[in-house]
Design an enzyme around this catalytic site. Structure first.
Site, short mmCIF file in Angstrom:
data_model
loop_
_atom_site.label_atom_id
_atom_site.label_comp_id
_atom_site.label_asym_id
_atom_site.label_seq_id
_atom_site.Cartn_x
_atom_site.Cartn_y
_atom_site.Cartn_z
CG ASP A 1 -2.15 0.82 1.08
OD1 ASP A 1 -2.02 2.03 0.84
OD2 ASP A 1 -3.26 0.26 1.20
CG LEU B 1 -37.07 -12.00 2.25
CD1 LEU B 1 -38.10 -13.11 2.21
CD2 LEU B 1 -37.34 -11.00 1.12
N GLY C 1 -26.74 0.08 4.52
CA GLY C 1 -25.57 0.94 4.38
C GLY C 1 -24.36 0.11 4.00
CB CYS D 1 -20.90 -3.50 -0.97
SG CYS D 1 -19.28 -4.17 -0.61
#
Length: 433
Positions: free
Chosen positions: A30, A251, A258, A261
């Site tokens: 990174d 369901l 939230g 994704c």
């Protein structure tokens, strides 16, 4: 295999540790020096059950390493995974600048055949762009693939180690063979690898998230209707989910979805369709219903007190967008808190993991407490947003003694209304009164 995972966010860390646990040599790299420094000290920057143990185990075994040397990791790798962020741009599209920057770095450091696989969630056609960028900087042969992740935050390790499916998309036969070989140990009991073209793989990721989000928004919309009709959405949900063609998962009505994704991917999918001259009307409706749903709990609180929240104290249980994570991205709790503050309420919030992530957003406008019961002290209302296990069966006798006005707002329908009303609470849920 020698693997490089570029990006040490949620996807990169889980994938890197998971691949290493199956015997591969993995370099997680990174450009964020602070993040790498923390990982080298043994600190995991995100909360995901079991991830710290998995990282420590494979680091100790010498199979997993962390570095800022992106170029070196690329040169040493047979497979390079791109796992950088693709946040939403202002117009709702996915910001692919980090993906393209990595592709350029890969091209400049090619020293032999490599497979380059995108794990980041990217719009359809991104693999083609990645291939073109790399080709501009190298004459070495390579193969580009789309290898989207399907990890549930809070259960990501299990999802990675025992995937229900592995999607590999590439138009390069050699790349497909390499990735299939890499994933074979993960799917020994049955072949759950789905090989396809890169564009199909990219669309598969968006289609999966959009369909799951559709189920949630449908039930949330239906829950509001159930309230108006005097029906109990919880009983409706169970009966509907008993149909094997539908099934019971996703369901559950609530305060809106939230996370990193669903909101982002829905927005990107709508933008992609629009760019192609196609209007995804169902997906647009899913997005609009979810935006509205995030205000439902706040509206219920305001309605209960006839809009007079000045001087009222509201306890909020749960800040993360779901249990078993500290991820607050697009969390419905943030919308609820903002709605309450705007109405003049005093907010006292608790969460087992996410408080430090929320604190910079609201500062001293919100009081953060160390225990769930402290959030109820002197409160006029208590709103449950995130269904952490410890919130499921609390001591309601104690809560009633602590609260100034025993009013409960169950955003996840996990408490029994009859029992609570018998104890003297005023209670409301989502779609059940």
């Amino acid at each position: 295999m020698q693997l490089a995972v570029i990006g040490t966010g949620y996807v990169g860390l889980v994938a890197g540790a998971g691949f290493a646990d199956f015997g591969n040599d993995v370099a997680c790299v990174d450009v964020d020096e602070g993040k790498i420094a923390r990982l080298l000290r043994g600190e995991v920057p995100i909360y995901e059950p079991g991830l710290d143990t998995l990282i420590a185990k494979n680091t100790k075994a010498g199979r997993l390493s962390f570095s800022t040397d992106v170029a070196g990791a690329i040169r040493n790798a047979e497979v390079v995974f791109i796992a950088v962020g693709t946040p939403s741009a202002a117009d709702g599209s996915a910001d692919l600048s980090a993906v393209y920057a990595v592709a350029e770095t890969i091209g400049k450091n090619m020293n032999g055949f490599k497979v380059v696989a995108t794990k980041s969630t990217v719009p359809v056609g991104t693999a083609d762009q990645v291939e073109a960028i790399i080709a501009r900087h190298t004459t070495h042969p390579f193969g580009v693939a789309s290898n989207p992740e399907f990890l549930k935050e809070g259960d990501a390790i299990n999802d990675f180690m025992k995937p229900d499916r592995v999607v590999i998309g590439s138009n390069n036969t050699r790349a497909l063979e390499v990735l299939r070989s890499l994933y074979d140990p993960f799917v020994r009991t049955s072949d759950r690898i789905h090989a396809m073209g890169a564009r199909s793989a990219e669309l598969t990721k968006y289609a999966s998230n959009a369909l799951l989000a559709t189920r949630i928004s449908f039930m949330n919309d239906l829950a509001l209707l159930a309230e108006k009709l005097g029906a109990d959405i919880d009983r409706v949900r169970k009966a509907v989910g008993a149909d094997p063609r539908i099934g019971p998962k996703f369901l559950f009505p609530g305060p809106g979805f939230g996370g990193s994704c669903f909101p982002k991917d829905i927005s990107a999918l709508i933008h992609t369709a629009h760019a192609m001259g196609h209007d995804l009307e169902v997906v647009r409706a899913v997005e609009e219903v979810n935006k509205r749903q995030k205000h439902v709990l706040g509206s219920k609180v305001k309605q209960h007190f006839d809009g007079a929240l000045a001087g009222r104290v509201v306890g909020v249980w749960g800040l993360a967008f779901k249990p078993q994570t500290d991820d607050i991205r697009e969390s419905p709790a943030l919308t609820l808190i903002e709605d309450l503050l705007e109405a003049g309420a005093t907010v006292r919030a608790h969460d087992p993991q996410a408080i430090e992530n929320v604190r910079p957003l609201f500062g001293d406008r919100v009081t953060y407490v160390d225990t769930m019961y402290t959030a109820a002290e002197g409160a006029d209302a208590l709103a449950l947003v995130t269904e952490w296990h410890e919130y499921r069966r609390p001591d309601f006798h104690r809560i009633k003694r602590l609260m100034r006005t025993p009013s409960l707002f169950d955003g996840r329908n996990i408490w029994d209304p009859e029992d609570l009303r018998a104890l003297g609470f005023w209670y409301t849920g989502i779609g059940r009164g």
